[in-house]
Design a protein around this motif. Structure first.
Motif, PDB file in Angstrom:
ATOM      1  N   ALA A 188      26.030  77.886  17.608  1.00  0.00           N
ATOM      2  CA  ALA A 188      25.147  77.962  18.933  1.00  0.00           C
ATOM      3  C   ALA A 188      23.652  78.046  18.259  1.00  0.00           C
ATOM      4  O   ALA A 188      22.793  77.484  18.833  1.00  0.00           O
ATOM      5  N   ASP A 189      23.382  78.830  16.883  1.00  0.00           N
ATOM      6  CA  ASP A 189      22.078  78.755  16.603  1.00  0.00           C
ATOM      7  C   ASP A 189      21.710  77.500  16.157  1.00  0.00           C
ATOM      8  O   ASP A 189      20.485  76.916  16.241  1.00  0.00           O
ATOM      9  N   ARG A 190      22.561  76.585  15.435  1.00  0.00           N
ATOM     10  CA  ARG A 190      22.353  75.132  14.967  1.00  0.00           C
ATOM     11  C   ARG A 190      22.014  74.385  15.965  1.00  0.00           C
ATOM     12  O   ARG A 190      21.080  73.883  16.133  1.00  0.00           O
ATOM     13  N   ARG A 191      22.702  74.345  17.179  1.00  0.00           N
ATOM     14  CA  ARG A 191      22.504  73.607  18.396  1.00  0.00           C
ATOM     15  C   ARG A 191      21.097  74.141  18.964  1.00  0.00           C
ATOM     16  O   ARG A 191      20.354  73.021  19.367  1.00  0.00           O
ATOM     17  N   GLY A 192      20.721  75.160  19.141  1.00  0.00           N
ATOM     18  CA  GLY A 192      19.573  75.481  19.725  1.00  0.00           C
ATOM     19  C   GLY A 192      18.417  75.332  18.720  1.00  0.00           C
ATOM     20  O   GLY A 192      17.441  74.890  19.233  1.00  0.00           O
ATOM     21  N   MET A 193      18.415  75.195  17.469  1.00  0.00           N
ATOM     22  CA  MET A 193      17.460  75.176  16.579  1.00  0.00           C
ATOM     23  C   MET A 193      17.027  73.452  16.651  1.00  0.00           C
ATOM     24  O   MET A 193      16.076  73.218  16.770  1.00  0.00           O
ATOM     25  N   GLU A 194      18.239  72.844  16.654  1.00  0.00           N
ATOM     26  CA  GLU A 194      18.278  71.274  16.806  1.00  0.00           C
ATOM     27  C   GLU A 194      17.537  71.058  17.958  1.00  0.00           C
ATOM     28  O   GLU A 194      16.539  70.235  18.165  1.00  0.00           O
ATOM     29  N   ARG A 195      17.869  71.721  19.171  1.00  0.00           N
ATOM     30  CA  ARG A 195      17.248  71.532  20.484  1.00  0.00           C
ATOM     31  C   ARG A 195      15.549  71.800  20.482  1.00  0.00           C
ATOM     32  O   ARG A 195      14.679  70.933  20.891  1.00  0.00           O
ATOM     33  N   LEU A 196      15.288  72.915  19.897  1.00  0.00           N
ATOM     34  CA  LEU A 196      13.946  73.348  19.535  1.00  0.00           C
ATOM     35  C   LEU A 196      13.164  72.317  18.730  1.00  0.00           C
ATOM     36  O   LEU A 196      12.075  71.862  19.296  1.00  0.00           O
TER      37      LEU A 196
ATOM     38  N   SER B 220      24.389  84.164  26.893  1.00  0.00           N
ATOM     39  CA  SER B 220      24.947  83.678  25.777  1.00  0.00           C
ATOM     40  C   SER B 220      23.529  82.758  24.709  1.00  0.00           C
ATOM     41  O   SER B 220      22.653  82.980  25.086  1.00  0.00           O
ATOM     42  N   LYS B 221      24.038  82.677  23.555  1.00  0.00           N
ATOM     43  CA  LYS B 221      22.978  82.007  22.582  1.00  0.00           C
ATOM     44  C   LYS B 221      22.593  80.779  23.207  1.00  0.00           C
ATOM     45  O   LYS B 221      21.345  80.458  23.149  1.00  0.00           O
ATOM     46  N   ASP B 222      23.450  79.939  23.810  1.00  0.00           N
ATOM     47  CA  ASP B 222      23.181  78.651  24.407  1.00  0.00           C
ATOM     48  C   ASP B 222      22.068  78.731  25.478  1.00  0.00           C
ATOM     49  O   ASP B 222      21.087  78.282  25.462  1.00  0.00           O
ATOM     50  N   GLU B 223      22.182  79.821  26.402  1.00  0.00           N
ATOM     51  CA  GLU B 223      21.494  80.116  27.489  1.00  0.00           C
ATOM     52  C   GLU B 223      19.868  80.641  26.711  1.00  0.00           C
ATOM     53  O   GLU B 223      18.930  80.219  27.414  1.00  0.00           O
ATOM     54  N   PHE B 224      20.139  81.402  25.889  1.00  0.00           N
ATOM     55  CA  PHE B 224      18.885  81.881  25.050  1.00  0.00           C
ATOM     56  C   PHE B 224      18.071  81.072  24.531  1.00  0.00           C
ATOM     57  O   PHE B 224      16.744  80.664  24.958  1.00  0.00           O
ATOM     58  N   TYR B 225      18.845  79.877  23.788  1.00  0.00           N
ATOM     59  CA  TYR B 225      18.211  78.618  23.260  1.00  0.00           C
ATOM     60  C   TYR B 225      17.648  77.835  24.257  1.00  0.00           C
ATOM     61  O   TYR B 225      16.522  77.035  24.203  1.00  0.00           O
ATOM     62  N   ALA B 226      18.186  77.642  25.389  1.00  0.00           N
ATOM     63  CA  ALA B 226      17.653  76.660  26.498  1.00  0.00           C
ATOM     64  C   ALA B 226      16.366  77.294  27.047  1.00  0.00           C
ATOM     65  O   ALA B 226      15.287  76.650  27.314  1.00  0.00           O
ATOM     66  N   GLU B 227      16.448  78.566  27.262  1.00  0.00           N
ATOM     67  CA  GLU B 227      15.102  79.247  27.912  1.00  0.00           C
ATOM     68  C   GLU B 227      13.852  79.166  26.750  1.00  0.00           C
ATOM     69  O   GLU B 227      12.839  78.866  27.046  1.00  0.00           O
ATOM     70  N   LEU B 228      14.318  79.090  25.538  1.00  0.00           N
ATOM     71  CA  LEU B 228      13.518  79.423  24.329  1.00  0.00           C
ATOM     72  C   LEU B 228      12.601  77.873  24.163  1.00  0.00           C
ATOM     73  O   LEU B 228      11.634  77.778  24.155  1.00  0.00           O
ATOM     74  N   ALA B 229      13.730  76.848  24.593  1.00  0.00           N
ATOM     75  CA  ALA B 229      13.116  75.538  24.419  1.00  0.00           C
ATOM     76  C   ALA B 229      12.308  75.089  25.529  1.00  0.00           C
ATOM     77  O   ALA B 229      11.298  74.600  25.317  1.00  0.00           O
ATOM     78  N   GLN B 230      12.499  75.681  26.715  1.00  0.00           N
ATOM     79  CA  GLN B 230      11.684  75.506  27.927  1.00  0.00           C
ATOM     80  C   GLN B 230      10.473  76.122  27.751  1.00  0.00           C
ATOM     81  O   GLN B 230       9.216  75.772  27.666  1.00  0.00           O
ATOM     82  N   GLN B 231      10.342  77.300  27.012  1.00  0.00           N
ATOM     83  CA  GLN B 231       9.029  78.187  26.704  1.00  0.00           C
ATOM     84  C   GLN B 231       8.196  77.200  25.543  1.00  0.00           C
ATOM     85  O   GLN B 231       7.237  77.076  25.472  1.00  0.00           O
ATOM     86  N   ALA B 232       9.041  76.560  24.469  1.00  0.00           N
ATOM     87  CA  ALA B 232       8.398  75.808  23.573  1.00  0.00           C
ATOM     88  C   ALA B 232       7.720  74.744  24.408  1.00  0.00           C
ATOM     89  O   ALA B 232       6.498  74.300  23.952  1.00  0.00           O
ATOM     90  N   CYS B 233       8.473  74.031  25.042  1.00  0.00           N
ATOM     91  CA  CYS B 233       7.845  72.789  25.757  1.00  0.00           C
ATOM     92  C   CYS B 233       6.573  73.163  26.347  1.00  0.00           C
ATOM     93  O   CYS B 233       5.654  72.505  26.380  1.00  0.00           O
ATOM     94  N   ALA B 234       6.694  74.244  27.144  1.00  0.00           N
ATOM     95  CA  ALA B 234       5.435  74.588  27.726  1.00  0.00           C
ATOM     96  C   ALA B 234       4.190  74.736  26.980  1.00  0.00           C
ATOM     97  O   ALA B 234       3.150  74.657  27.166  1.00  0.00           O
ATOM     98  N   LEU B 235       4.552  75.586  25.893  1.00  0.00           N
ATOM     99  CA  LEU B 235       3.617  75.998  24.811  1.00  0.00           C
ATOM    100  C   LEU B 235       2.933  74.636  24.215  1.00  0.00           C
ATOM    101  O   LEU B 235       1.793  74.631  24.025  1.00  0.00           O
ATOM    102  N   LEU B 236       3.714  73.507  24.047  1.00  0.00           N
ATOM    103  CA  LEU B 236       3.296  72.682  23.057  1.00  0.00           C
ATOM    104  C   LEU B 236       2.637  71.398  23.986  1.00  0.00           C
ATOM    105  O   LEU B 236       2.357  70.768  23.728  1.00  0.00           O
TER     106      LEU B 236
END
Length: 168
Positions: free
Chosen positions: A145-153, A11-27
């Motif tokens: 879902a993109d909105r929630r994901g982008m706000e999380r990112l 799902s998009k929610d799962e996608f953004y959760a994983e992308l947020a984890q990658q962003a946190c690790a990167l930053l």
């Protein structure tokens, strides 16, 4: 060295959760706004399908000024309340626009953009830092879902700039 991995999610929610984890690790461990913004934009650019621009506009106390981004050259300055970015900054509310041509006052930096999602960046003190902007050449590319994901990112990006993030 950080290496982004391809995200396969149900799902998009799962996608953004994983992308947020990658962003946190990167930053992690870096507080420089420009360095983090550049890496963040590159991460999202390579992870999201069907986008033609993503990047930052930082608030300089008077207007929004383009920051690190991926895509074609962009508008340099945007007044508060003007276009989708200026509206997000002024209202401090995420703007999800299915058809930019239907948005009164839309600023067309790239005529190929058809839909847009802009998230205001507000720090822990309530100070406007700027906005995160993502454009797509597809109509209605972004949804709730993109909105929630982008706000999380964006929350992860803003948190990376806070002094407590460096000590974590």
């Amino acid at each position: 060295m950080f290496a982004a991995t391809h995200i396969e999610a149900a799902s998009k929610d799962e996608f953004y959760a994983e992308l947020a984890q990658q962003a946190c690790a990167l930053l992690h461990g870096e507080r420089d706004r420009v360095a983090n913004a550049a890496n963040f934009a590159a991460l999202v650019w390579h992870a999201l399908p069907a986008i033609n621009w993503c990047g930052f506009y930082f608030f300089d106390g008077r207007e929004l000024v383009v920051g690190p981004f991926q895509g074609k050259p962009a508008c340099v300055r945007i007044a508060l309340g003007k276009g989708v970015c200026g509206t997000a900054a002024q209202t401090r509310q995420t703007q999800l626009v299915a058809d930019v041509n239907a948005f009164a006052g839309h600023i067309a930096c790239d005529g190929a953009s058809r839909s847009e999602l802009v998230v205001p960046l507000i720090d822990a003190r309530g100070v406007l830092l700027g906005v995160w902007d993502v454009d797509s050449p597809e109509l209605a590319r972004f949804d709730a879902a993109d909105r929630r994901g982008m706000e999380r990112l964006c929350a992860a990006f803003v948190a990376s700039l806070e002094p407590a993030a460096a000590a974590a």
